[in-house]
Design a protein around this motif. Structure first.
Motif, PDB file in Angstrom:
ATOM      1  N   GLY A  72      -0.970   2.326  -1.108  1.00  0.00           N
ATOM      2  CA  GLY A  72      -0.382   2.765  -0.032  1.00  0.00           C
ATOM      3  C   GLY A  72       0.043   1.722   0.864  1.00  0.00           C
ATOM      4  N   SER A  73       0.297   1.863   1.925  1.00  0.00           N
ATOM      5  CA  SER A  73       1.005   0.885   3.181  1.00  0.00           C
ATOM      6  C   SER A  73       0.152   0.814   4.343  1.00  0.00           C
ATOM      7  N   THR A  76      -2.425  -0.626  13.853  1.00  0.00           N
ATOM      8  CA  THR A  76      -2.140  -0.554  12.847  1.00  0.00           C
ATOM      9  C   THR A  76      -2.197   0.981  12.605  1.00  0.00           C
ATOM     10  N   TYR A  77      -1.553   1.408  11.273  1.00  0.00           N
ATOM     11  CA  TYR A  77      -1.783   2.985  10.633  1.00  0.00           C
ATOM     12  C   TYR A  77      -1.522   2.636   9.066  1.00  0.00           C
ATOM     13  N   LEU A  78      -2.090   3.651   8.601  1.00  0.00           N
ATOM     14  CA  LEU A  78      -1.966   3.641   7.038  1.00  0.00           C
ATOM     15  C   LEU A  78      -1.237   4.877   6.593  1.00  0.00           C
ATOM     16  N   THR A  79      -0.599   4.595   5.493  1.00  0.00           N
ATOM     17  CA  THR A  79       0.145   5.651   4.891  1.00  0.00           C
ATOM     18  C   THR A  79       0.246   5.659   3.447  1.00  0.00           C
ATOM     19  N   GLY A  80       0.389   6.513   2.491  1.00  0.00           N
ATOM     20  CA  GLY A  80       0.464   6.438   1.003  1.00  0.00           C
ATOM     21  C   GLY A  80       1.703   5.828   0.466  1.00  0.00           C
ATOM     22  N   LEU A 140      -9.118  -4.394   4.902  1.00  0.00           N
ATOM     23  CA  LEU A 140      -8.287  -3.661   3.970  1.00  0.00           C
ATOM     24  C   LEU A 140      -7.250  -4.550   3.079  1.00  0.00           C
ATOM     25  N   ALA A 141      -6.469  -5.170   4.073  1.00  0.00           N
ATOM     26  CA  ALA A 141      -5.784  -5.982   3.309  1.00  0.00           C
ATOM     27  C   ALA A 141      -6.025  -7.046   2.426  1.00  0.00           C
ATOM     28  N   ARG A 159       5.853  -3.643   7.189  1.00  0.00           N
ATOM     29  CA  ARG A 159       4.921  -3.044   6.060  1.00  0.00           C
ATOM     30  C   ARG A 159       4.239  -4.124   5.288  1.00  0.00           C
ATOM     31  N   VAL A 160       2.753  -3.808   5.099  1.00  0.00           N
ATOM     32  CA  VAL A 160       2.068  -4.538   4.331  1.00  0.00           C
ATOM     33  C   VAL A 160       1.628  -3.838   3.032  1.00  0.00           C
ATOM     34  N   ASP A 161       2.026  -4.197   1.823  1.00  0.00           N
ATOM     35  CA  ASP A 161       1.716  -3.459   0.891  1.00  0.00           C
ATOM     36  C   ASP A 161       0.276  -3.689   0.130  1.00  0.00           C
ATOM     37  N   LEU A 162      -0.339  -2.328   0.157  1.00  0.00           N
ATOM     38  CA  LEU A 162      -1.864  -2.477  -0.328  1.00  0.00           C
ATOM     39  C   LEU A 162      -2.007  -2.188  -1.973  1.00  0.00           C
TER      40      LEU A 162
END
Length: 232
Positions: free
Chosen positions: A45-46, A85-89, A67-68, A38-41
């Motif tokens: 989100g993640s 990659t993928y993005l989530t909340g 984005l990062a 995980r990379v915290d945004l």
């Protein structure tokens, strides 16, 4: 089920919204081709990546890297995000991922991105409009005066704001693809399938019933349902 935005490393491959079970670890690992990290945004989100990506020399993911960078405490060229990659909340109270927010989807789908800069805690100032996130990312270090007048002891922050969503692009709030909006539920598997057309959903319900699941049904976001077709 949660909405997830996949962001492939291949710049020609489109990003796409899909639905996933938040507890489906193997499914998420398949999205990145290995173990996930995980990379915290910045709480928005993640961003999930292949934790072995650098060792495997996976290709640079320009969109994910941008984005990062815009969600780091200070804009930076690091980290360089590689691989699919993928993005989530943000995670919920149970530690599970949630729907990817429209704010993150918008940054990837916007026709234009406005850069705003704030120096030493001052007011946000307009620093130009650019054709998409990657152009805005590349422009940060090129903008005249963006870094040149930063004095010792001072700092700057930069943010990207989406201006309009490109026609036909998905958003997290409207990912039903027109008519393909039905979800098929059943006693054996929840759900059987998501984002079905009405005809596909009815066929899936009838097939499930024929295979011994009489409780199967399909549901539309407007509350409509489809039951198994009565048989004689």
């Amino acid at each position: 089920m949660i909405r997830v935005l996949t962001v492939p490393a291949d710049p020609e491959a489109p990003h796409a919204l899909t639905e996933m079970n938040p507890a489906d670890l193997l499914g998420f690992q398949r999205l990145v081709g290995g173990s996930i990290e995980r990379v915290d945004l910045a709480g928005a989100g993640s961003l999930w990546v292949n934790e072995d990506g650098p060792r495997l020399c996976l290709p640079l993911n320009e969109r994910a890297t941008a984005l990062a960078a815009f969600h780091a405490p200070r804009f930076t060229w690091d980290p360089q995000i590689v691989g699919d990659t993928y993005l989530t909340g943000p995670v919920d109270a149970d530690g599970l991922d949630t729907d990817v927010p429209d704010t993150l989807v918008g940054l990837l789908t916007a026709e234009q991105i406005r850069l705003e800069v704030r120096r030493s805690g001052g007011e946000w100032a307009d620093n130009g409009v650019h054709p998409g996130l990657l152009a805005a990312y590349a422009a940060v270090w090129e903008k005249v005066g963006l870094l040149a007048d930063v004095k010792p002891g001072s700092f700057f922050a930069v943010r990207a704001l989406p201006l309009g969503t490109a026609a036909g692009e998905p958003t997290a709030g409207s990912a039903t693809d027109g008519e393909a909006a039905w979800t098929v539920w059943g006693d054996r598997v929840d759900p059987y399938a998501v984002r079905q057309t009405r005809a596909q959903a009815q066929a899936a319900v009838d097939k499930a019933a024929a295979e011994g699941d009489p409780g199967a049904y399909a549901e539309h976001p407007d509350g409509s349902t489809l039951e198994p077709t009565p048989t004689r």
